[in-house]
Design an enzyme around this catalytic site. Structure first.
Site, PDB file in Angstrom:
ATOM      1  N   GLY A   1      11.975 -38.497  -0.300  1.00  0.00           N
ATOM      2  CA  GLY A   1      11.242 -39.626  -0.864  1.00  0.00           C
ATOM      3  C   GLY A   1      10.201 -40.197   0.086  1.00  0.00           C
ATOM      4  O   GLY A   1       9.700 -39.504   0.974  1.00  0.00           O
TER       5      GLY A   1
ATOM      6  N   LEU B 208      17.847 -29.372  -6.579  1.00  0.00           N
ATOM      7  CA  LEU B 208      16.754 -28.666  -5.896  1.00  0.00           C
ATOM      8  C   LEU B 208      16.742 -27.162  -6.145  1.00  0.00           C
ATOM      9  O   LEU B 208      16.237 -26.403  -5.340  1.00  0.00           O
ATOM     10  CB  LEU B 208      16.759 -28.950  -4.384  1.00  0.00           C
ATOM     11  CG  LEU B 208      16.651 -30.412  -3.955  1.00  0.00           C
ATOM     12  CD1 LEU B 208      16.560 -30.502  -2.426  1.00  0.00           C
ATOM     13  CD2 LEU B 208      15.438 -31.095  -4.572  1.00  0.00           C
TER      14      LEU B 208
ATOM     15  N   TRP C 225      11.555 -40.010 -16.130  1.00  0.00           N
ATOM     16  CA  TRP C 225      10.724 -39.241 -15.244  1.00  0.00           C
ATOM     17  C   TRP C 225       9.381 -39.931 -15.092  1.00  0.00           C
ATOM     18  O   TRP C 225       8.927 -40.577 -16.011  1.00  0.00           O
ATOM     19  CB  TRP C 225      10.490 -37.824 -15.794  1.00  0.00           C
ATOM     20  CG  TRP C 225      11.744 -37.051 -15.940  1.00  0.00           C
ATOM     21  CD1 TRP C 225      12.478 -36.865 -17.072  1.00  0.00           C
ATOM     22  CD2 TRP C 225      12.434 -36.357 -14.904  1.00  0.00           C
ATOM     23  NE1 TRP C 225      13.578 -36.081 -16.812  1.00  0.00           N
ATOM     24  CE2 TRP C 225      13.573 -35.753 -15.490  1.00  0.00           C
ATOM     25  CE3 TRP C 225      12.227 -36.146 -13.555  1.00  0.00           C
ATOM     26  CZ2 TRP C 225      14.488 -34.992 -14.768  1.00  0.00           C
ATOM     27  CZ3 TRP C 225      13.129 -35.387 -12.837  1.00  0.00           C
ATOM     28  CH2 TRP C 225      14.243 -34.821 -13.436  1.00  0.00           C
TER      29      TRP C 225
ATOM     30  N   ALA D 209       5.063 -37.399  -7.466  1.00  0.00           N
ATOM     31  CA  ALA D 209       4.524 -37.830  -8.758  1.00  0.00           C
ATOM     32  C   ALA D 209       4.557 -39.343  -8.765  1.00  0.00           C
ATOM     33  O   ALA D 209       5.563 -39.954  -8.396  1.00  0.00           O
ATOM     34  CB  ALA D 209       5.389 -37.280  -9.895  1.00  0.00           C
TER      35      ALA D 209
ATOM     36  N   GLU E 175       0.830  -1.208   0.000  1.00  0.00           N
ATOM     37  CA  GLU E 175       0.000   0.000   0.000  1.00  0.00           C
ATOM     38  C   GLU E 175       0.864   1.257   0.000  1.00  0.00           C
ATOM     39  O   GLU E 175       0.559   2.237  -0.684  1.00  0.00           O
ATOM     40  CB  GLU E 175      -0.895   0.046   1.249  1.00  0.00           C
ATOM     41  CG  GLU E 175      -1.847  -1.125   1.388  1.00  0.00           C
ATOM     42  CD  GLU E 175      -1.247  -2.275   2.187  1.00  0.00           C
ATOM     43  OE1 GLU E 175      -0.062  -2.600   1.958  1.00  0.00           O
ATOM     44  OE2 GLU E 175      -1.953  -2.841   3.021  1.00  0.00           O
TER      45      GLU E 175
HETATM   46  C1  AOF Z   1       0.155  -4.726   4.711  1.00  0.00           C
HETATM   47  N1  AOF Z   1       0.743  -4.665   3.481  1.00  0.00           N
HETATM   48  O1  AOF Z   1       2.192  -5.407   1.935  1.00  0.00           O
HETATM   49  C2  AOF Z   1       2.019  -6.612   3.959  1.00  0.00           C
HETATM   50  C3  AOF Z   1       1.375  -6.673   5.233  1.00  0.00           C
HETATM   51  O2  AOF Z   1       7.077  -5.922  10.156  1.00  0.00           O
HETATM   52  P1  AOF Z   1       6.232  -5.207   9.144  1.00  0.00           P
HETATM   53  O3  AOF Z   1       5.975  -3.786   9.485  1.00  0.00           O
HETATM   54  O4  AOF Z   1       6.769  -5.368   7.731  1.00  0.00           O
HETATM   55  O5  AOF Z   1       4.778  -5.875   9.181  1.00  0.00           O
HETATM   56  C4  AOF Z   1       4.604  -7.210   8.831  1.00  0.00           C
HETATM   57  C5  AOF Z   1       3.145  -7.594   8.995  1.00  0.00           C
HETATM   58  O6  AOF Z   1       2.328  -6.773   8.170  1.00  0.00           O
HETATM   59  C6  AOF Z   1       2.873  -9.014   8.574  1.00  0.00           C
HETATM   60  O7  AOF Z   1       3.072  -9.908   9.661  1.00  0.00           O
HETATM   61  C7  AOF Z   1       1.404  -8.937   8.149  1.00  0.00           C
HETATM   62  O8  AOF Z   1       0.555  -8.947   9.281  1.00  0.00           O
HETATM   63  C8  AOF Z   1       1.342  -7.559   7.508  1.00  0.00           C
HETATM   64  N2  AOF Z   1       1.695  -7.651   6.097  1.00  0.00           N
HETATM   65  N3  AOF Z   1       0.445  -5.742   5.524  1.00  0.00           N
HETATM   66  O9  AOF Z   1      -0.609  -3.838   5.064  1.00  0.00           O
HETATM   67  C9  AOF Z   1       1.657  -5.545   3.068  1.00  0.00           C
HETATM   68  N4  AOF Z   1       2.953  -7.530   3.578  1.00  0.00           N
HETATM   69 ZN    ZN Z   2       1.152  -2.580   6.129  1.00  0.00          ZN
END
Ligand code: AOF
Ligand code: ZN
Length: 387
Positions: free
Chosen positions: A294, A198, A164, A148, A46
Site C-alpha cells: 500500500g 496475490l 474496488w 489504482a 533461435e
Molecule cells: C539469445 N536468444 O532466446 C535469449 C538470449 O545462460 P544462457 O546461455 O541461457 O544465456 C543467457 C543470455 O543470453 C542472457 O543473459 C541474454 O544475454 C541472452 N539471451 N539470447 O540469443 C535467446 N534468451
Molecule cells: Zn542465444
C-alpha cells in the site's frame, strides 16, 4: 517480426533471468521454423527455430527479437547455431543489453558474411527487455509501481474500504502484469487490511497463468499466520522480507507453512532496507518486481528513488475525505520544486478507467558502446566480477 514478437510475448515471465525472445526462420517466403526462449538452461529461441527448420534454413532469413548471443552462458552461443544452419540474412529487433553481448553477436555474424539488419520492431522490443536490461546492468530487479486511485486521488474510502477502485477491465489487465513479472510485493498493512492472495487469475480464455514470487514486507512480523498468502495450497512461492525484529517463533511458524523468511538489514527507521532487498532479489535472478502497495510501501520506494516504471489506474469516481488515504505515503516531499517529475507519460482508457503509463528511468539509454567482437569471458565470471 510481428510473429517473432508475439512468440516472445508468449513466454514473458517464464524465462528468468533470461530475456523472453521469439525467433522465426523464413525460406522463400515460407515460415520453416519458430521458437521462443525456454526456461533458463533450456535452448534459446533461435536454436529451437533453427532445429525445427533443419536443412530448410540453408539460405534463409532469421527474424529474432533480440540479437543472437555470442557467449557461452548456460547454453552455447546462438551465433554458432545460425552459422552452422547456413542462414544468410538475420533481422534483429534490438541489441542485447547484456554487456557480454551488446553488439558482439551482430559483429560475429557480419564477420562471417551474414547480412544483419537491426531495428525492425525495436520500440516494442525495448519495452519488453527494459526489465532484463536493468537487471543485467545493475544486478537489481526492474521495479514497476502500480496502484489504482479515484479521481480525487484516494486508494480507499475514509473507512479503509477499497473493493474496488478500478473496474473489471483494469483488474484483468493488472493480472496480465502479474503474469509477466518475476516477483510481486506488498506491505504488511495491505496483508492486514485486504488479505490478498496475490495469485494470477487470467480468466478461462487465456494461457496457463504464471504466479510471480509473492513478497510481503514485514519488518516486525505483524502479518497474521492465518493470512491467505501463507496458505501452503497457494500455487507458487511466498517470501516474507523482514529484519531481526521478527521473533524466531513467528519465523518458525512461517517456515512450517512453506514460507521463506528473508532477514535483511534495517533502514534508519527500522524497516527493511529496500536496496538490500533488491540486491537479494537480483542475486536470486528475479529481474522484475511489481510493487502493488500500500501507500507506506509505495512511499518508501519513491522516497528511495527505486521505481523505474509507473502504472496508475484512475477511476472516474470521487470519495473525498481528509483521512481517506492517497497512493504514496510518508514522508512525502516538502516543496513542489522537489517533486519527482514524470516526463513523457502516456494515457489509455481501460474500460471506464484511465491508465497512466510512465517510465521514470531508461535502463538502457541509446549508446554507442557496441562491441565489435564477442566477449571472451563467461557469464559466470562476469557476474562474479560485477558484484
Ligand atoms: C539469445 N536468444 O532466446 C535469449 C538470449 O545462460 P544462457 O546461455 O541461457 O544465456 C543467457 C543470455 O543470453 C542472457 O543473459 C541474454 O544475454 C541472452 N539471451 N539470447 O540469443 C535467446 N534468451
Ligand atoms: Zn542465444
Amino acid at each position: 517480426m510481428a510473429r517473432a514478437l508475439a512468440l516472445a510475448a508468449s513466454v514473458a515471465g517464464r524465462t528468468r533471468p533470461n530475456p523472453p525472445v521469439g525467433a522465426v526462420v523464413v525460406r522463400d517466403g515460407v515460415t520453416v521454423g519458430e521458437g521462443a526462449t525456454m526456461p533458463a538452461g533450456g535452448p534459446h529461441a533461435e536454436v529451437t527455430a533453427l532445429s525445427e527448420a533443419g536443412d530448410a534454413a540453408r539460405g534463409g532469413t532469421l527474424y529474432t527479437t533480440l540479437e543472437p548471443c555470442c557467449h557461452h552462458g548456460r547454453t552455447p552461443p546462438c551465433t554458432d547455431a545460425v552459422l552452422r544452419a547456413g542462414i544468410t540474412h538475420v533481422i534483429v529487433a534490438t541489441r542485447d543489453p547484456n554487456p557480454l553481448v551488446d553488439g558482439g553477436g551482430v559483429a560475429r555474424l557480419r564477420d562471417a558474411g551474414v547480412a544483419v539488419e537491426v531495428g525492425d520492431g525495436e520500440e516494442q522490443a525495448r519495452q519488453l527487455y527494459a526489465p532484463f536490461a536493468h537487471w543485467v546492468t545493475s544486478g537489481r530487479p526492474f521495479v514497476t509501481a502500480k496502484y489504482a486511485m479515484t479521481l480525487d486521488g484516494r486508494i480507499a474510502t475514509r473507512t479503509g474500504h477499497s473493493r474496488w477502485v478500478s473496474g473489471p477491465e483494469a483488474r484483468r489487465l493488472a493480472h496480465r502484469w502479474r503474469d509477466t513479472h518475476d516477483a510481486i510485493l506488498v506491505g504488511v498493512g495491505t496483508v492486514i487490511a485486504d488479505d490478498p492472495s496475490l495469485t494470477t487469475r487470467l480468466g478461462n480464455t487465456e494461457r496457463e497463468p504464471h504466479h510471480p514470487l509473492r513478497i510481503v514486507l514485514d519488518s516486525g512480523g505483524r502479518a497474521p499466520l492465518g493470512a491467505r498468502l501463507f496458505d501452503p495450497a497457494l500455487p507458487g512461492e511466498t517470501w516474507v522480507a523482514t529484519t531481526d525484529r521478527m521473533s524466531t517463533d513467528h519465523a518458525a511458524a512461517l517456515f512450517e507453512r512453506g514460507v521463506t523468511v528473508l532477514t535483511l538489514p534495517e533502514d534508519p527507521d527500522g524497516r527493511v532496507a529496500l536496496p538490500a532487498l533488491l540486491d537479494a532479489l537480483g542475486e536470486r535472478e528475479r529481474t522484475s518486481l511489481l510493487v502493488e502497495g500500500g501507500s507506506a510501501v509505495l512511499g518508501a520506494f519513491f522516497a528511495a528513488r527505486l521505481v523505474q516504471r509507473l502504472r496508475v489506474f484512475i477511476a472516474p469516481k470521487i470519495v473525498g475525505g481528509a483521512r481517506a488515504p492517497g497512493p504514496i505515503g510518508d514522508p512525502g516531499i516538502a516543496t513542489m520544486d522537489g517533486a519527482i517529475a514524470i516526463e513523457g507519460a502516456g494515457m489509455d482508457t481501460v474500460g471506464a478507467d484511465w491508465l497512466i503509463r510512465a517510465e521514470l528511468y531508461d535502463p538502457w539509454p541509446p549508446h554507442e558502446r557496441t562491441r565489435d567482437e564477442c566477449s571472451p569471458v563467461s557469464s559466470k565470471s562476469w557476474a562474479a566480477s560485477a558484484r
